[in-house]
Design a protein around this motif. Structure first.
Motif, PDB file in Angstrom:
ATOM      1  N   ALA A 114       0.836  -1.202   0.000  1.00  0.00           N
ATOM      2  CA  ALA A 114       0.000   0.000   0.000  1.00  0.00           C
ATOM      3  C   ALA A 114       0.871   1.253   0.000  1.00  0.00           C
ATOM      4  O   ALA A 114       0.630   2.207  -0.745  1.00  0.00           O
ATOM      5  N   SER A 115       1.901   1.244   0.838  1.00  0.00           N
ATOM      6  CA  SER A 115       2.806   2.384   0.909  1.00  0.00           C
ATOM      7  C   SER A 115       3.542   2.588  -0.418  1.00  0.00           C
ATOM      8  O   SER A 115       3.684   3.716  -0.890  1.00  0.00           O
ATOM      9  N   GLU A 116       3.987   1.491  -1.022  1.00  0.00           N
ATOM     10  CA  GLU A 116       4.704   1.586  -2.296  1.00  0.00           C
ATOM     11  C   GLU A 116       3.816   2.048  -3.445  1.00  0.00           C
ATOM     12  O   GLU A 116       4.292   2.684  -4.381  1.00  0.00           O
ATOM     13  N   HIS A 117       2.530   1.739  -3.378  1.00  0.00           N
ATOM     14  CA  HIS A 117       1.619   2.040  -4.488  1.00  0.00           C
ATOM     15  C   HIS A 117       0.785   3.306  -4.273  1.00  0.00           C
ATOM     16  O   HIS A 117      -0.138   3.567  -5.041  1.00  0.00           O
ATOM     17  N   GLU A 118       1.145   4.076  -3.262  1.00  0.00           N
ATOM     18  CA  GLU A 118       0.329   5.260  -2.952  1.00  0.00           C
ATOM     19  C   GLU A 118       0.226   6.246  -4.109  1.00  0.00           C
ATOM     20  O   GLU A 118      -0.774   6.945  -4.239  1.00  0.00           O
ATOM     21  N   ASN A 119       1.223   6.302  -4.968  1.00  0.00           N
ATOM     22  CA  ASN A 119       1.196   7.259  -6.083  1.00  0.00           C
ATOM     23  C   ASN A 119       0.793   6.628  -7.409  1.00  0.00           C
ATOM     24  O   ASN A 119       0.842   7.293  -8.438  1.00  0.00           O
ATOM     25  N   GLU A 120       0.410   5.355  -7.375  1.00  0.00           N
ATOM     26  CA  GLU A 120      -0.054   4.687  -8.593  1.00  0.00           C
ATOM     27  C   GLU A 120      -1.411   5.269  -8.978  1.00  0.00           C
ATOM     28  O   GLU A 120      -2.316   5.358  -8.146  1.00  0.00           O
ATOM     29  N   PRO A 121      -1.585   5.640 -10.232  1.00  0.00           N
ATOM     30  CA  PRO A 121      -2.903   6.143 -10.642  1.00  0.00           C
ATOM     31  C   PRO A 121      -3.928   5.007 -10.673  1.00  0.00           C
ATOM     32  O   PRO A 121      -3.580   3.842 -10.886  1.00  0.00           O
ATOM     33  N   LEU A 122      -5.172   5.367 -10.456  1.00  0.00           N
ATOM     34  CA  LEU A 122      -6.269   4.410 -10.570  1.00  0.00           C
ATOM     35  C   LEU A 122      -6.666   4.383 -12.045  1.00  0.00           C
ATOM     36  O   LEU A 122      -7.249   5.335 -12.562  1.00  0.00           O
ATOM     37  N   ILE A 123      -6.309   3.297 -12.722  1.00  0.00           N
ATOM     38  CA  ILE A 123      -6.550   3.187 -14.163  1.00  0.00           C
ATOM     39  C   ILE A 123      -7.493   2.017 -14.407  1.00  0.00           C
ATOM     40  O   ILE A 123      -7.307   0.925 -13.867  1.00  0.00           O
ATOM     41  N   TYR A 124      -8.508   2.276 -15.228  1.00  0.00           N
ATOM     42  CA  TYR A 124      -9.466   1.243 -15.594  1.00  0.00           C
ATOM     43  C   TYR A 124      -9.718   1.329 -17.091  1.00  0.00           C
ATOM     44  O   TYR A 124     -10.196   2.348 -17.583  1.00  0.00           O
ATOM     45  N   ARG A 125      -9.347   0.290 -17.792  1.00  0.00           N
ATOM     46  CA  ARG A 125      -9.542   0.208 -19.245  1.00  0.00           C
ATOM     47  C   ARG A 125      -9.070   1.468 -19.969  1.00  0.00           C
ATOM     48  O   ARG A 125      -9.768   2.032 -20.810  1.00  0.00           O
ATOM     49  N   LYS A 138      -6.855   9.017   0.985  1.00  0.00           N
ATOM     50  CA  LYS A 138      -5.528   8.416   0.834  1.00  0.00           C
ATOM     51  C   LYS A 138      -4.518   9.065   1.774  1.00  0.00           C
ATOM     52  O   LYS A 138      -3.675   8.380   2.345  1.00  0.00           O
ATOM     53  N   ILE A 139      -4.595  10.357   1.950  1.00  0.00           N
ATOM     54  CA  ILE A 139      -3.659  11.057   2.831  1.00  0.00           C
ATOM     55  C   ILE A 139      -3.683  10.430   4.224  1.00  0.00           C
ATOM     56  O   ILE A 139      -2.643  10.099   4.796  1.00  0.00           O
ATOM     57  N   PHE A 140      -4.872  10.235   4.767  1.00  0.00           N
ATOM     58  CA  PHE A 140      -4.996   9.692   6.114  1.00  0.00           C
ATOM     59  C   PHE A 140      -4.604   8.218   6.175  1.00  0.00           C
ATOM     60  O   PHE A 140      -3.882   7.791   7.074  1.00  0.00           O
ATOM     61  N   ILE A 141      -5.085   7.447   5.212  1.00  0.00           N
ATOM     62  CA  ILE A 141      -4.826   6.004   5.241  1.00  0.00           C
ATOM     63  C   ILE A 141      -3.351   5.695   5.023  1.00  0.00           C
ATOM     64  O   ILE A 141      -2.778   4.851   5.709  1.00  0.00           O
ATOM     65  N   ILE A 142      -2.728   6.390   4.093  1.00  0.00           N
ATOM     66  CA  ILE A 142      -1.306   6.135   3.842  1.00  0.00           C
ATOM     67  C   ILE A 142      -0.451   6.640   5.007  1.00  0.00           C
ATOM     68  O   ILE A 142       0.548   5.992   5.364  1.00  0.00           O
ATOM     69  N   CYS A 143      -0.819   7.746   5.624  1.00  0.00           N
ATOM     70  CA  CYS A 143      -0.084   8.189   6.824  1.00  0.00           C
ATOM     71  C   CYS A 143      -0.183   7.130   7.919  1.00  0.00           C
ATOM     72  O   CYS A 143       0.823   6.773   8.551  1.00  0.00           O
ATOM     73  N   TYR A 144      -1.383   6.609   8.130  1.00  0.00           N
ATOM     74  CA  TYR A 144      -1.589   5.547   9.128  1.00  0.00           C
ATOM     75  C   TYR A 144      -0.774   4.308   8.751  1.00  0.00           C
ATOM     76  O   TYR A 144      -0.114   3.698   9.602  1.00  0.00           O
ATOM     77  N   THR A 145      -0.796   3.955   7.477  1.00  0.00           N
ATOM     78  CA  THR A 145      -0.026   2.809   6.981  1.00  0.00           C
ATOM     79  C   THR A 145       1.455   2.996   7.276  1.00  0.00           C
ATOM     80  O   THR A 145       2.119   2.094   7.804  1.00  0.00           O
ATOM     81  N   ASN A 146       1.980   4.152   6.929  1.00  0.00           N
ATOM     82  CA  ASN A 146       3.406   4.413   7.141  1.00  0.00           C
ATOM     83  C   ASN A 146       3.766   4.467   8.621  1.00  0.00           C
ATOM     84  O   ASN A 146       4.854   4.032   9.013  1.00  0.00           O
ATOM     85  N   LEU A 147       2.859   4.958   9.453  1.00  0.00           N
ATOM     86  CA  LEU A 147       3.121   4.956  10.899  1.00  0.00           C
ATOM     87  C   LEU A 147       3.134   3.533  11.456  1.00  0.00           C
ATOM     88  O   LEU A 147       3.953   3.208  12.326  1.00  0.00           O
ATOM     89  N   LYS A 163      13.110   4.864   9.680  1.00  0.00           N
ATOM     90  CA  LYS A 163      13.305   6.243   9.216  1.00  0.00           C
ATOM     91  C   LYS A 163      12.630   6.459   7.858  1.00  0.00           C
ATOM     92  O   LYS A 163      11.997   7.494   7.633  1.00  0.00           O
ATOM     93  N   LYS A 164      12.741   5.487   6.971  1.00  0.00           N
ATOM     94  CA  LYS A 164      12.142   5.585   5.639  1.00  0.00           C
ATOM     95  C   LYS A 164      10.624   5.822   5.731  1.00  0.00           C
ATOM     96  O   LYS A 164      10.091   6.738   5.102  1.00  0.00           O
ATOM     97  N   TYR A 165       9.944   5.014   6.535  1.00  0.00           N
ATOM     98  CA  TYR A 165       8.486   5.135   6.619  1.00  0.00           C
ATOM     99  C   TYR A 165       8.050   6.336   7.450  1.00  0.00           C
ATOM    100  O   TYR A 165       7.024   6.950   7.162  1.00  0.00           O
ATOM    101  N   PHE A 166       8.856   6.697   8.450  1.00  0.00           N
ATOM    102  CA  PHE A 166       8.531   7.902   9.210  1.00  0.00           C
ATOM    103  C   PHE A 166       8.657   9.142   8.323  1.00  0.00           C
ATOM    104  O   PHE A 166       7.809  10.027   8.349  1.00  0.00           O
ATOM    105  N   THR A 167       9.704   9.170   7.504  1.00  0.00           N
ATOM    106  CA  THR A 167       9.894  10.282   6.569  1.00  0.00           C
ATOM    107  C   THR A 167       8.733  10.358   5.569  1.00  0.00           C
ATOM    108  O   THR A 167       8.238  11.441   5.267  1.00  0.00           O
ATOM    109  N   LYS A 168       8.307   9.203   5.077  1.00  0.00           N
ATOM    110  CA  LYS A 168       7.156   9.175   4.162  1.00  0.00           C
ATOM    111  C   LYS A 168       5.920   9.740   4.849  1.00  0.00           C
ATOM    112  O   LYS A 168       5.119  10.451   4.223  1.00  0.00           O
TER     113      LYS A 168
END
Length: 173
Positions: A114-125, A138-147, A163-168
């Motif tokens: 989830a953390s790695e794919h946070e900037n992946e666009p949502l693409i459908y067909r 996404k802002i809240f969920i990814i922050c929670y994920t990284n924490l 450090k990597k995930y805290f920085t993210k």
């Protein structure tokens, strides 16, 4: 759009309005569920979207299976299908399911995805979908994920990963 190669070597692109139809089913289903409190219509529309392979629809129908239908097996199946499209929200939901099953390593695997794919666009067909409410969530969920990942790596004394995930987390704020 669909690319069609012609015999002379050139290509043309054909617009397919049906691709937007399944995105609309998901959006309409959410309106029925959240704004109009009509569970029956909401379920019907989101189910249509999910069966048409729309990743956001698959994720939402997974949530419906979890919350309304109590079918965790179907929910996990739908989250996994959506996850194959690198949809961060379904990966977060899978992580939560695995955590509740005490499958810590599987949970961490999907948190990391989830953390790695946070900037992946949502693409459908071929359609890149921009949803303002989803981006705010996404802002809240990814922050929670990284924490959560920060906490895990801190407890394992893996400070570079911590450090990597805290920085993210900080950068997402």
């Amino acid at each position: 759009q669909k690319k069609i190669d012609k015999k002379d070597g050139s290509s043309i692109y054909v617009f397919n309005p049906n691709n937007y139809r399944y995105i609309s089913y998901n959006d309409l289903g959410l309106i029925y569920l959240i704004d109009m409190l009509d569970k029956e219509k909401g379920l019907k529309e989101i189910k249509e979207s999910a069966f048409a392979e729309y990743p956001f629809g698959q994720n939402n129908f997974g949530l419906i299976n979890t919350i309304y239908l109590g079918n965790k097996k179907n929910a996990k199946y739908l989250f996994k299908k959506s996850s194959k499209h690198n949809f961060w929200l379904s990966e977060f939901n899978l992580s939560e399911m695995y955590e509740k099953e005490n499958k810590r390593m599987k949970s961490l695997e999907y948190l990391t995805r989830a953390s790695e794919h946070e900037n992946e666009p949502l693409i459908y067909r071929g359609i890149t979908r921009h949803d303002k409410r989803l981006e705010i969530s996404k802002i809240f969920i990814i922050c929670y994920t990284n924490l959560k990942l920060t906490s895990h790596y801190f407890s394992e004394s893996k400070y570079d990963e911590c450090k990597k995930y805290f920085t993210k987390t900080i950068n997402n704020l």
